[in-house]
Design a protein around this motif. Structure first.
Motif, PDB file in Angstrom:
ATOM      1  N   ALA A  50     -63.754 -38.736  -3.515  1.00 31.36           N
ATOM      2  CA  ALA A  50     -64.116 -37.522  -2.805  1.00 31.36           C
ATOM      3  C   ALA A  50     -62.871 -36.368  -2.889  1.00 31.36           C
ATOM      4  O   ALA A  50     -63.198 -35.424  -3.454  1.00 31.36           O
ATOM      5  N   LEU A  51     -62.106 -36.897  -2.144  1.00 29.23           N
ATOM      6  CA  LEU A  51     -60.841 -35.791  -2.007  1.00 29.23           C
ATOM      7  C   LEU A  51     -60.019 -35.572  -3.554  1.00 29.23           C
ATOM      8  O   LEU A  51     -59.943 -34.196  -3.580  1.00 29.23           O
ATOM      9  N   GLU A  52     -59.770 -36.441  -4.448  1.00 28.39           N
ATOM     10  CA  GLU A  52     -59.424 -36.374  -5.604  1.00 28.39           C
ATOM     11  C   GLU A  52     -60.196 -35.535  -6.256  1.00 28.39           C
ATOM     12  O   GLU A  52     -59.710 -34.616  -7.162  1.00 28.39           O
ATOM     13  N   LYS A  53     -61.422 -35.653  -6.370  1.00 30.10           N
ATOM     14  CA  LYS A  53     -62.396 -34.710  -7.038  1.00 30.10           C
ATOM     15  C   LYS A  53     -62.499 -33.163  -6.701  1.00 30.10           C
ATOM     16  O   LYS A  53     -62.285 -32.474  -7.383  1.00 30.10           O
ATOM     17  N   ALA A  54     -62.618 -33.142  -5.413  1.00 29.97           N
ATOM     18  CA  ALA A  54     -62.065 -31.821  -5.011  1.00 29.97           C
ATOM     19  C   ALA A  54     -61.001 -31.078  -5.054  1.00 29.97           C
ATOM     20  O   ALA A  54     -60.860 -29.972  -5.582  1.00 29.97           O
ATOM     21  N   ARG A  55     -59.691 -31.886  -5.007  1.00 23.40           N
ATOM     22  CA  ARG A  55     -58.380 -31.361  -5.260  1.00 23.40           C
ATOM     23  C   ARG A  55     -58.164 -31.086  -6.783  1.00 23.40           C
ATOM     24  O   ARG A  55     -57.649 -29.969  -7.279  1.00 23.40           O
ATOM     25  N   ALA A  56     -58.847 -32.017  -7.625  1.00 18.32           N
ATOM     26  CA  ALA A  56     -58.830 -31.759  -9.095  1.00 18.32           C
ATOM     27  C   ALA A  56     -59.288 -30.179  -9.746  1.00 18.32           C
ATOM     28  O   ALA A  56     -58.908 -29.625 -10.348  1.00 18.32           O
ATOM     29  N   VAL A  57     -60.530 -30.056  -9.146  1.00 17.55           N
ATOM     30  CA  VAL A  57     -61.149 -28.814  -9.466  1.00 17.55           C
ATOM     31  C   VAL A  57     -60.582 -27.548  -8.783  1.00 17.55           C
ATOM     32  O   VAL A  57     -60.448 -26.444  -9.136  1.00 17.55           O
ATOM     33  N   ALA A  58     -60.222 -27.675  -7.323  1.00 19.58           N
ATOM     34  CA  ALA A  58     -59.353 -26.636  -6.684  1.00 19.58           C
ATOM     35  C   ALA A  58     -58.023 -26.288  -7.406  1.00 19.58           C
ATOM     36  O   ALA A  58     -57.810 -25.164  -7.334  1.00 19.58           O
ATOM     37  N   ARG A  59     -57.373 -27.308  -8.244  1.00 18.38           N
ATOM     38  CA  ARG A  59     -56.363 -27.059  -9.023  1.00 18.38           C
ATOM     39  C   ARG A  59     -56.546 -25.891 -10.176  1.00 18.38           C
ATOM     40  O   ARG A  59     -55.847 -24.962 -10.336  1.00 18.38           O
TER      41      ARG A  59
END
Length: 193
Positions: A50-59
């Protein structure tokens, strides 16, 4: 001015749940490898993804508020993923009959611009009925839940497979715990009302 909200998911189920909030949002594929790490517990896997998905798009969208979510079916500590096809779904449901599973549903909200990052877990305890092979087959032919963790859609005919559902966030089993999501969006500065 309200920040852009992005759902970091290609799941139609999560998109449908987000629509309930009556909040303008966009959808972006997170493009994250969902392979479990060696020895990774289902809970840790759901939270990490969940965190990796959010971070990937936030980048890619640093000014946006990005929501990532993941769900892992947990059968006595063993992660069960999306079956992908009929044979695997049938095998999963045969293993799950008469069993209690925990659907580990994690959500994360990230905004790089203001260094906001929160995540939470909404575990859902699900008791499966002791299903016959014929009942499993009829269900799979009717609903074809091959894109769902644990091979069952509780929002559809899959509810007939279950004895009980125990959760404090009613949409968590479908794939996005909206109570927790709304709480984190408010904390990130998104006005829901």
């Amino acid at each position: 001015m309200q920040r852009q909200v992005i759902l970091a998911s290609t799941s139609r189920y999560r998109r449908e749940l987000m629509n309930r909030l009556h909040l303008p949002f966009e959808v972006q594929a997170p493009e994250v490898d969902e392979t479990p790490l060696e020895g990774e517990a289902p809970r840790a896997l759901a939270e990490r993804l969940a965190l990796e998905k959010a971070r990937a798009v936030a980048r890619r969208f640093p000014e946006a508020v990005v929501i990532g979510s993941d769900q892992v079916a947990d059968l006595a500590g063993e992660p069960l993923g999306k079956p992908g096809d009929h044979a695997r779904a049938s095998a999963q449901l045969r293993r799950m009959r008469g069993q209690t599973l925990i659907f580990q549903t994690a959500v994360a909200v990230v905004c790089q611009a203001n260094s906001f990052e929160q995540r939470d877990l909404a575990p859902v305890r699900v008791v499966f009925r002791d299903l016959s092979d014929a009942a499993i087959e009829r269900y799979l032919v009717a609903e074809q839940p091959y894109d769902c963790a644990g091979s069952a859609k509780s929002e559809g005919l899959g509810i007939a497979l279950l004895e009980a559902i125990d959760s404090d966030d009613p949409t968590a089993l479908v794939g996005l715990p909206l109570i927790r999501t709304a709480r984190m969006l408010r904390a990130a500065g998104v006005d829901l009302l």
